[in-house]
Design an enzyme around this catalytic site. Structure first.
Site, PDB file in Angstrom:
ATOM      1  CB  SER A 248       4.071   5.864  -3.024  1.00 39.42           C
ATOM      2  OG  SER A 248       5.310   6.100  -2.382  1.00 39.42           O
ATOM      3  CB  SER A 286       8.006   3.467  -5.781  1.00 46.25           C
ATOM      4  OG  SER A 286       6.619   3.197  -5.844  1.00 46.25           O
ATOM      5  CG  ASP A 288       5.594   0.321  -4.366  1.00 42.72           C
ATOM      6  OD1 ASP A 288       4.853   1.223  -4.779  1.00 42.72           O
ATOM      7  OD2 ASP A 288       6.732   0.113  -4.813  1.00 42.72           O
TER       8      ASP A 288
END
Length: 375
Positions: A248, A286, A288
């Site tokens: 992340s 991830s 984001d």
């Protein structure tokens, strides 16, 4: 306001002199602010609490304060952009709905979001002007530091977050293994907190854009266009330990430019381009996120008002491109600064993540003609 921390072993590891520009790497074309940090936006402050205990606790919290006043009473225009939603950004829906921010922003690890929200609620309710407040929209972001940190132990307590808020200051910002970046991993190297800023030309308003990142993601590392990850033989799909791209990245963008929520969201979208330029791929796992806010006093949102209308000063769409470029450049550089500032860390179950090999990277930058002579 005084807060007592639990009896934990606390280390505050500051790294204020490891930025890429001091090594001769200058990303982009726009100049930086005085500190090359999010705090170059006047009024913005940053605080960290870093928790390192025994051989398995490597975590912390980072607080970003938009201005020196009572943020709940004097809210700032804000927006959220989600590049990939595999994560937790608590409080984001109200920011998206109303277009403003009413608490500091706190970054921490995945399983301590609730404690951080409690801390922001406590911080807000304890302010004298807020004694009648019955609802608070705390904004908390996270990355998962569970490779190096005993994340299940949930060691970030409310008092730690309050301490980060209390310690927040303007000026230089500690980077690398500090606060919410203490246990993070980026491109298979030690990640952490990074920051950078850009100033637009006076002819376009002379505004400042500042960025702070919490890096904990992967991909194929590039520094100013140089394929560093490939050259170092460490990148996603290479097959090495901990080379996956999941993790992340939290990105916070501040500006003194008078923008409303609509154009702050457009600015936030450009910050994601900086993530891509550094080699991030927004992988499946991830999360984001970009949070963007404006400190322009003329556009603050009062908690209570005697009138039902407001007048704002806003930059026209046609004049936003310099700010867009500033957000891209500052995000890319903040990510790279987080890598240069971070140090090799050993944590949970003996896991160790090495720092970016600075000497080798600088040789690569020189090889590709990207290293400025600092002599």
């Amino acid at each position: 306001m005084k807060y007592l921390l639990p009896l934990l072993l606390l280390f505050y590891i500051s790294n204020l002199s490891a930025q890429t520009r001091e090594k001769g790497i200058e990303i982009g074309i726009l100049p930086t602010g005085k500190y090359n940090a999010i705090t170059d936006v006047a009024g913005v402050k940053v605080g960290h609490t870093t928790i390192i205990e025994a051989d398995s606790i490597r975590t912390g919290a980072t607080a970003i304060i938009p201005h020196n006043g009572n943020i709940f009473q004097d809210k700032v225009p804000a927006a959220i952009h989600v590049s990939n939603g595999f994560g937790k950004l608590a409080g984001s829906t109200q920011v998206k709905e109303l277009g403003n921010l009413e608490t500091p922003i706190v970054l921490t690890n995945t399983l301590n979001v609730a404690n951080a929200m409690n801390a922001l609620i406590t911080y807000t309710l304890e302010q004298e002007e807020n004694l009648s407040v019955r609802s608070v929209n705390a904004l908390v972001g996270e990355t998962n530091d569970g490779f190096l940190n005993d994340i299940r132990g949930r060691h970030v307590k409310e008092a730690h977050v309050l301490e980060a808020i209390k310690n927040a200051k303007s000026g230089e910002v500690a980077e690398g293994n500090v606060g919410a970046g203490t246990g993070t991993v980026c491109f298979g190297f030690k990640g952490g907190i990074g920051t950078s800023s850009r100033k637009t030309p006076e002819s376009t308003g002379g505004y400042t854009v500042g960025v702070l990142v919490q890096t904990n993601f992967g991909g194929v590392l590039q520094i100013d266009g140089v394929p560093v990850g490939v050259e170092l033989d460490q990148y996603y799909l290479k097959g090495k330990l901990k080379d996956d791209a999941d993790g992340s990245c939290m990105i916070v963008v501040a500006t003194d430019a008078p923008l409303d929520a609509r154009n702050l969201e457009r600015l936030a979208k450009r910050a994601a381009f900086g993530l891509a330029k550094a080699g991030g791929i927004a992988s499946n796992g991830s999360g984001d996120y970009v949070i963007a806010f404006s400190t322009a006093k003329e556009n603050r949102v009062p908690y209570s008002s005697e009138t039902s209308t407001t007048e704002n000063t806003l930059i026209l769409n046609d004049y936003l491109s310099p700010l867009f470029l500033g957000a891209i450049e500052a995000t890319e550089e903040a990510i790279i600064n987080s890598l240069f500032a971070a140090k090799t860390t050993k944590g949970r179950d003996g896991h160790e993540i090495k720092e970016l090999p600075e000497k080798e990277v600088l040789e690569l930058m020189k090889k590709y003609g990207k290293l400025k002579d600092k002599n």
